[in-house]
Design a protein around this motif. Structure first.
Motif, short mmCIF file in Angstrom:
data_model
loop_
_atom_site.label_atom_id
_atom_site.label_comp_id
_atom_site.label_asym_id
_atom_site.label_seq_id
_atom_site.Cartn_x
_atom_site.Cartn_y
_atom_site.Cartn_z
N THR B 30 45.65 35.19 37.27
CA THR B 30 45.07 34.87 38.58
C THR B 30 45.38 36.02 39.54
N THR B 31 44.61 36.06 40.63
CA THR B 31 44.87 37.07 41.66
C THR B 31 46.31 36.94 42.16
N LYS B 32 46.75 35.70 42.32
CA LYS B 32 48.12 35.45 42.79
C LYS B 32 49.15 36.04 41.82
N ALA B 33 48.96 35.80 40.51
CA ALA B 33 49.91 36.32 39.52
C ALA B 33 49.94 37.85 39.55
N ILE B 34 48.76 38.48 39.69
CA ILE B 34 48.72 39.95 39.73
C ILE B 34 49.39 40.45 41.00
N ALA B 35 49.08 39.82 42.14
CA ALA B 35 49.66 40.23 43.42
C ALA B 35 51.19 40.15 43.37
N GLU B 36 51.70 39.07 42.80
CA GLU B 36 53.17 38.93 42.69
C GLU B 36 53.76 40.02 41.80
N GLU B 37 53.08 40.29 40.70
CA GLU B 37 53.56 41.29 39.75
C GLU B 37 53.57 42.69 40.38
N VAL B 38 52.55 42.97 41.22
CA VAL B 38 52.43 44.31 41.80
C VAL B 38 53.21 44.40 43.12
N GLY B 39 53.65 43.24 43.63
CA GLY B 39 54.41 43.23 44.87
C GLY B 39 53.56 43.48 46.11
N LYS B 40 52.30 43.10 46.06
CA LYS B 40 51.39 43.26 47.22
C LYS B 40 50.75 41.91 47.53
N SER B 41 49.93 41.85 48.57
CA SER B 41 49.28 40.59 48.95
C SER B 41 48.04 40.36 48.09
N THR B 42 47.65 39.09 47.96
CA THR B 42 46.41 38.79 47.23
C THR B 42 45.22 39.43 47.96
N ALA B 43 45.34 39.60 49.30
CA ALA B 43 44.25 40.21 50.08
C ALA B 43 43.96 41.63 49.58
N LEU B 44 45.00 42.37 49.22
CA LEU B 44 44.80 43.73 48.73
C LEU B 44 44.04 43.72 47.40
N ILE B 45 44.42 42.79 46.52
CA ILE B 45 43.73 42.69 45.23
C ILE B 45 42.23 42.40 45.50
N HIS B 46 41.98 41.44 46.41
CA HIS B 46 40.59 41.09 46.75
C HIS B 46 39.85 42.24 47.41
#
Lengths: 201, 201
Positions: B30-46
Motif C-alpha cells: 500500500t502507499t502507506k506501507a511504502i511511505a513508512e518504509e521510505v520515511g516520507k509522507s503518503t502525499a509524496l508517494i502520491h
C-alpha cells in the motif's frame, strides 16, 4: 440420491467449473456462475462444496484425473511417442487455451497464500513429473533413450513447458510457445534420443 | 525540488517498494506501507505516482534498469561466463528470493487483466531474451558456441528458468530449482558450447 447420481452431479459441476474458468476467468468464478452453467441451484453446489477453496481443490484433482485418462490411453505407445504427445498437449491444451491458462495462472498464484491449494498443486506437479520420468526410464530400459537422469530431465522438461506457458499468458506473445516447442524437440534429439534412432515426427 | 532531489526520492521509493514486496507481499503493498518504509509522507508517494499501477509499472522499469547495470558490469567477460552468470542470477536472486518471487508472480499474474502491466512486462521479457540472444550470437561469432538459433535458444533458456522459478514458488519444492540449474548446464554443454571447449565452471 444414489452414489451414481452424486457422481454425475459432481462431474457436471467440475465440467461447468472448467467452462466458467475458460470463459469468464478466475475472478468471476462464483457459485452462482457455476450453478447457472450446470443448470442446478446454488444450494446443490454448496451441498457438495462448502467453500470455493474445496471446489477448486477438487477441480485440480479432476484435472489430474483427466491427465491420467489421457496417458492411460497411450500406455501401449513407444516411449518417444508418449513424450512427444505430452509436449504437444502441454503447450496446446483445450479449445480456448489462453483464457483457460490465464485462469489457471490466477489459481496457481494463490498457492503460496493457501496451504490446501499448494498441497494439491504439489500433488499434481509431482504426478506429472513422475509420469514423464517413468516414460524416460522406459525409453532408457528399451535402449531407445540415452542414460539420462529421468527425474532431473522430467523436472527440466516440465519447467521449460510451464515457463513457456506462463510467459505466453503474461506477455501475450505466441512466439514464446513455438520457440519452446521447437527447441525442446532439438533438446530431446540431442540429449535424450539415441543418435541411431529417428525422431518419431 | 531539484531534478536530483526528485531522482533520489524516486529511487528511494523504488527501493522501498522492493522491500515491502519482499517482506509483506503484493497484497500488502500500500502507499502507506511504502511511505513508512521510505520515511516520507503518503502525499509524496502520491505526488510521484497517482495510482498503484503507475508505481508498479515504474517498479518493473526499475528492475529492468537493475538488470541492465548487472549485465553492463559483465560486458568484458567471455560469452560463456556471461551466460552462466545470467543463469545463476536468475535462479538465486535477492536475499529473500522466495518471498520476492512470490510477490513478482502475483504482479505478473495481473498482466492478462491490465494492459499497462502487460506492456511493461513484455518490454522486460524482450529485453532480457534479447540480451541472452546477443550473448549467444557473440559466442557463435567468437567460435566458442555452436551455430544455434540465438533467439530461439534464448527464449527457451528463459522459459526453462522462468518455469522452474514459478514451479518452485507454487509448490515450495527447492529441488525444482536445483534440477533446472543442473540440467540447463548439461543442455548448454551438449547443445551450445563447442565440444573442444571446457565449460567455464
Amino acid at each position: 440420491m444414489t452414489n451414481s447420481d452424486a457422481e454425475t452431479s459432481r462431474d457436471a459441476i467440475m465440467e461447468a467449473t472448467y467452462r466458467v474458468l475458460a470463459e469468464e476467468g478466475y475472478a468471476d468464478l462464483t457459485t452462482k456462475a457455476i450453478a447457472e452453467e450446470v443448470g442446478k441451484s446454488t444450494a446443490l453446489i454448496h451441498y457438495y462444496y462448502d467453500t470455493k477453496e474445496t471446489l477448486l481443490v477438487e477441480f485440480l484433482e479432476y484435472l489430474l484425473d483427466t491427465f491420467r485418462e489421457g496417458v492411460e490411453r497411450q500406455s501401449g505407445d513407444a516411449p518417444a511417442e508418449r513424450l512427444e504427445t505430452f509436449l504437444e498437449r502441454f503447450v496446446s491444451g483445450p479449445e480456448d487455451p489462453e483464457a483457460f491458462h490465464t485462469a489457471m495462472l490466477d489459481l496457481r498464484t494463490q498457492a503460496p497464500h493457501d496451504a490446501a491449494f499448494r498441497e494439491q498443486l504439489r500433488t499434481n506437479d509431482r504426478e506429472i513429473t513422475d509420469y514423464v520420468a517413468d516414460v524416460l526410464a522406459a525409453g532408457i530400459e528399451a535402449g531407445e533413450f540415452r542414460e539420462v537422469d529421468p527425474d532431473r530431465v522430467a523436472s527440466f522438461l516440465f519447467s521449460a513447458l510451464d515457463g513457456a506457458r506462463t510467459r505466453w499468458v503474461v506477455t501475450g506473445d505466441d512466439e514464446v510457445l513455438s520457440s519452446a516447442r521447437e527447441e525442446l524437440r532439438r533438446y530431446l534429439e540431442e540429449r535424450v534420443y539415441r543418435d541411431d534412432l529417428e525422431s518419431p515426427r
